[in-house]
Design an enzyme around this catalytic site. Structure first.
Site, PDB file in Angstrom:
ATOM      1  N   ASN A  10     -45.790   4.604  -3.016  1.00 57.57           N
ATOM      2  CA  ASN A  10     -45.919   5.200  -4.348  1.00 57.57           C
ATOM      3  C   ASN A  10     -45.891   4.062  -5.373  1.00 57.57           C
ATOM      4  O   ASN A  10     -44.841   3.498  -5.643  1.00 57.57           O
ATOM      5  CB  ASN A  10     -44.738   6.172  -4.558  1.00 57.57           C
ATOM      6  CG  ASN A  10     -44.682   6.704  -5.979  1.00 57.57           C
ATOM      7  OD1 ASN A  10     -45.638   6.586  -6.744  1.00 57.57           O
ATOM      8  ND2 ASN A  10     -43.548   7.295  -6.337  1.00 57.57           N
ATOM      9  N   TRP A  11     -47.056   3.744  -5.908  1.00 55.49           N
ATOM     10  CA  TRP A  11     -47.151   2.584  -6.811  1.00 55.49           C
ATOM     11  C   TRP A  11     -46.605   2.871  -8.210  1.00 55.49           C
ATOM     12  O   TRP A  11     -46.428   1.958  -9.002  1.00 55.49           O
ATOM     13  CB  TRP A  11     -48.604   2.128  -6.936  1.00 55.49           C
ATOM     14  CG  TRP A  11     -49.206   1.613  -5.662  1.00 55.49           C
ATOM     15  CD1 TRP A  11     -48.626   1.617  -4.412  1.00 55.49           C
ATOM     16  CD2 TRP A  11     -50.496   1.019  -5.505  1.00 55.49           C
ATOM     17  NE1 TRP A  11     -49.482   1.073  -3.495  1.00 55.49           N
ATOM     18  CE2 TRP A  11     -50.642   0.691  -4.137  1.00 55.49           C
ATOM     19  CE3 TRP A  11     -51.541   0.724  -6.380  1.00 55.49           C
ATOM     20  CZ2 TRP A  11     -51.789   0.089  -3.641  1.00 55.49           C
ATOM     21  CZ3 TRP A  11     -52.694   0.128  -5.880  1.00 55.49           C
ATOM     22  CH2 TRP A  11     -52.808  -0.190  -4.522  1.00 55.49           C
ATOM     23  N   LYS A  12     -46.422   4.141  -8.518  1.00 53.81           N
ATOM     24  CA  LYS A  12     -45.934   4.534  -9.855  1.00 53.81           C
ATOM     25  C   LYS A  12     -46.873   3.945 -10.920  1.00 53.81           C
ATOM     26  O   LYS A  12     -48.072   3.858 -10.694  1.00 53.81           O
ATOM     27  CB  LYS A  12     -44.480   4.107 -10.038  1.00 53.81           C
ATOM     28  CG  LYS A  12     -43.611   4.530  -8.851  1.00 53.81           C
ATOM     29  CD  LYS A  12     -42.149   4.336  -9.064  1.00 53.81           C
ATOM     30  CE  LYS A  12     -41.384   4.800  -7.826  1.00 53.81           C
ATOM     31  NZ  LYS A  12     -39.947   4.782  -7.958  1.00 53.81           N
ATOM     32  N   HIS A  97     -41.788  14.316  -8.112  1.00 53.85           N
ATOM     33  CA  HIS A  97     -41.012  13.077  -8.026  1.00 53.85           C
ATOM     34  C   HIS A  97     -39.891  13.110  -9.068  1.00 53.85           C
ATOM     35  O   HIS A  97     -40.072  13.632 -10.168  1.00 53.85           O
ATOM     36  CB  HIS A  97     -41.926  11.861  -8.254  1.00 53.85           C
ATOM     37  CG  HIS A  97     -41.236  10.583  -7.921  1.00 53.85           C
ATOM     38  ND1 HIS A  97     -40.366   9.971  -8.799  1.00 53.85           N
ATOM     39  CD2 HIS A  97     -41.226   9.836  -6.794  1.00 53.85           C
ATOM     40  CE1 HIS A  97     -39.876   8.887  -8.209  1.00 53.85           C
ATOM     41  NE2 HIS A  97     -40.379   8.779  -6.998  1.00 53.85           N
ATOM     42  N   GLU A  99     -38.779  11.008 -11.034  1.00 53.59           N
ATOM     43  CA  GLU A  99     -39.107  10.420 -12.349  1.00 53.59           C
ATOM     44  C   GLU A  99     -39.864  11.415 -13.214  1.00 53.59           C
ATOM     45  O   GLU A  99     -39.706  11.449 -14.432  1.00 53.59           O
ATOM     46  CB  GLU A  99     -39.899   9.118 -12.154  1.00 53.59           C
ATOM     47  CG  GLU A  99     -38.986   7.997 -11.665  1.00 53.59           C
ATOM     48  CD  GLU A  99     -39.652   7.004 -10.732  1.00 53.59           C
ATOM     49  OE1 GLU A  99     -40.894   6.968 -10.675  1.00 53.59           O
ATOM     50  OE2 GLU A  99     -38.909   6.272 -10.049  1.00 53.59           O
ATOM     51  N   GLU A 169     -35.593  12.307  -1.336  1.00 59.00           N
ATOM     52  CA  GLU A 169     -35.344  11.077  -2.086  1.00 59.00           C
ATOM     53  C   GLU A 169     -34.112  11.267  -2.980  1.00 59.00           C
ATOM     54  O   GLU A 169     -34.232  11.781  -4.096  1.00 59.00           O
ATOM     55  CB  GLU A 169     -36.538  10.757  -2.983  1.00 59.00           C
ATOM     56  CG  GLU A 169     -37.832  10.545  -2.248  1.00 59.00           C
ATOM     57  CD  GLU A 169     -38.786   9.675  -3.071  1.00 59.00           C
ATOM     58  OE1 GLU A 169     -39.167   8.618  -2.571  1.00 59.00           O
ATOM     59  OE2 GLU A 169     -39.119  10.043  -4.205  1.00 59.00           O
ATOM     60  N   GLY A 175     -34.991   2.947  -6.481  1.00 59.63           N
ATOM     61  CA  GLY A 175     -35.078   1.736  -7.297  1.00 59.63           C
ATOM     62  C   GLY A 175     -33.739   1.069  -7.550  1.00 59.63           C
ATOM     63  O   GLY A 175     -33.622   0.192  -8.403  1.00 59.63           O
ATOM     64  N   SER A 215     -35.195   3.112  -1.997  1.00 62.32           N
ATOM     65  CA  SER A 215     -34.870   1.740  -1.604  1.00 62.32           C
ATOM     66  C   SER A 215     -35.158   1.438  -0.130  1.00 62.32           C
ATOM     67  O   SER A 215     -34.396   0.728   0.534  1.00 62.32           O
ATOM     68  CB  SER A 215     -33.413   1.411  -1.958  1.00 62.32           C
ATOM     69  OG  SER A 215     -33.236   1.459  -3.366  1.00 62.32           O
ATOM     70  N   GLY A 236     -41.318   3.000  -2.875  1.00 64.08           N
ATOM     71  CA  GLY A 236     -41.710   2.602  -4.224  1.00 64.08           C
ATOM     72  C   GLY A 236     -41.831   1.087  -4.325  1.00 64.08           C
ATOM     73  O   GLY A 236     -42.848   0.494  -3.937  1.00 64.08           O
ATOM     74  N   GLY A 237     -40.781   0.444  -4.799  1.00 66.17           N
ATOM     75  CA  GLY A 237     -40.791  -0.999  -5.086  1.00 66.17           C
ATOM     76  C   GLY A 237     -41.354  -1.854  -3.964  1.00 66.17           C
ATOM     77  O   GLY A 237     -42.212  -2.717  -4.192  1.00 66.17           O
TER      78      GLY A 237
HETATM   79  P1  PGA Z   1     -38.015   2.882  -4.374  1.00 68.12           P
HETATM   80  O1  PGA Z   1     -38.758   4.195  -4.902  1.00 68.12           O
HETATM   81  O2  PGA Z   1     -38.520   2.634  -2.980  1.00 68.12           O
HETATM   82  O3  PGA Z   1     -38.383   1.811  -5.340  1.00 68.12           O
HETATM   83  O4  PGA Z   1     -36.548   3.193  -4.379  1.00 68.12           O
HETATM   84  C1  PGA Z   1     -38.992   5.287  -4.050  1.00 68.12           C
HETATM   85  C2  PGA Z   1     -39.726   6.364  -4.791  1.00 68.12           C
HETATM   86  O5  PGA Z   1     -39.502   6.516  -6.001  1.00 68.12           O
HETATM   87  O6  PGA Z   1     -40.559   7.091  -4.208  1.00 68.12           O
END
Ligand code: PGA
Length: 253
Positions: A10-12, A97, A99, A169, A175, A215, A236-237
């Protein structure tokens, strides 16, 4: 149970077109030949979907959108329809998600409307669920996640469920560098599978892919994947660098 494994990046809100393309060219080379019942998915921003769709032709990489609107078309300035995502080659779309729940007023009700819009357009869904740290400390984890699942998937048929993937999640792990321990994650995955069993047929509950997210890195993927109920990861990251994303895929096979 031989469930389908899915590693999704997930590149956001990251990467312009040029960066997206150089990432995908590196990834394509590195994952050539990896099949082994694992799907490799990337979720670039909307602006890069079309060029990435062209770039992944003939590869084993699949595309996902990061959100969608719940209507098929019309006067909804700024929104993207399921058909538009299909048009640029998306197989999946990430919905709910944390966010989006935090910054964009996403609720279980809008999540449900978006999921239904995707399904009626023959697209697959990755629905994200998870509790905040306050909810965990208040011992509300099961009720919050149970509600996200029940309301998010309300009204779906058994057949619809064949196109649904769940990503657990925990918000406190996203993150932050704080991963849930494999057993904490597995406990939640088991609870989610039991909730699905109460809502749908046993067969759906035992075959649905449940990813872990929060993470995930090359260092912890293998121990997470060893758990009985964890079928992949939403990353994500660590998915923003092709090298580390490839290590995660290899660690999950
Ligand atoms: P993260 O994000 O791997 O940076 O913790 C995961 C996500 O938001 O899907």
């Amino acid at each position: 149970m031989n469930r389908k494994k899915i590693i999704a990046g997930n590149w956001k809100m990251n990467k312009v077109i040029e960066e997206s393309l150089s990432f995908i060219n590196e990834l394509k080379e590195a994952v050539r030949g990896i099949n082994d019942n694992i799907e490799i998915v990337v979720s670039p921003p909307f602006t890069a979907l079309s060029v990435i769709n062209d770039a992944i032709k003939g590869s084993n990489i699949l595309l996902a959108g990061q959100d969608v609107f719940w209507e098929d078309k019309g006067a909804y300035t700024g929104e993207i329809s399921p058909m538009m995502l299909k048009d640029v080659g998306c197989k999946y779309t990430i919905i709910g998600h944390s966010e989006r729940r935090q910054y964009c007023n996403e609720t279980n009700e809008t999540v449900n409307k978006k999921i239904k819009a995707l399904l009626r357009n023959d697209l697959s869904v990755i629905i994200c669920v998870g509790e905040t740290i306050e909810e965990r400390e208040d011992k509300r984890t099961f009720s919050v996640v149970g509600r996200q699942i029940r309301d998010g998937l309300k009204g779906l048929t058994q057949k619809d469920m064949e196109k649904v993937v769940i990503a657990y999640e925990p918000v406190w792990a996203i993150g932050t560098g704080k991963t849930a321990t494999p057993s904490q994650a597995n406990e939640m995955h088991l609870f989610i599978r039991d909730t699905i069993k109460e809502m749908f047929e046993d067969k759906i509950a035992s075959s649905i892919t449940i990813q872990y997210g929060g993470s995930v890195t090359p260092l912890n993927i293998t121990e997470l994947m060893l758990e009985s109920e964890i079928d992949g990861a939403l990353v994500g990251g660590a998915s923003l660098d092709a090298g580390s994303f490839v290590q995660i895929i290899r660690g999950a096979v």
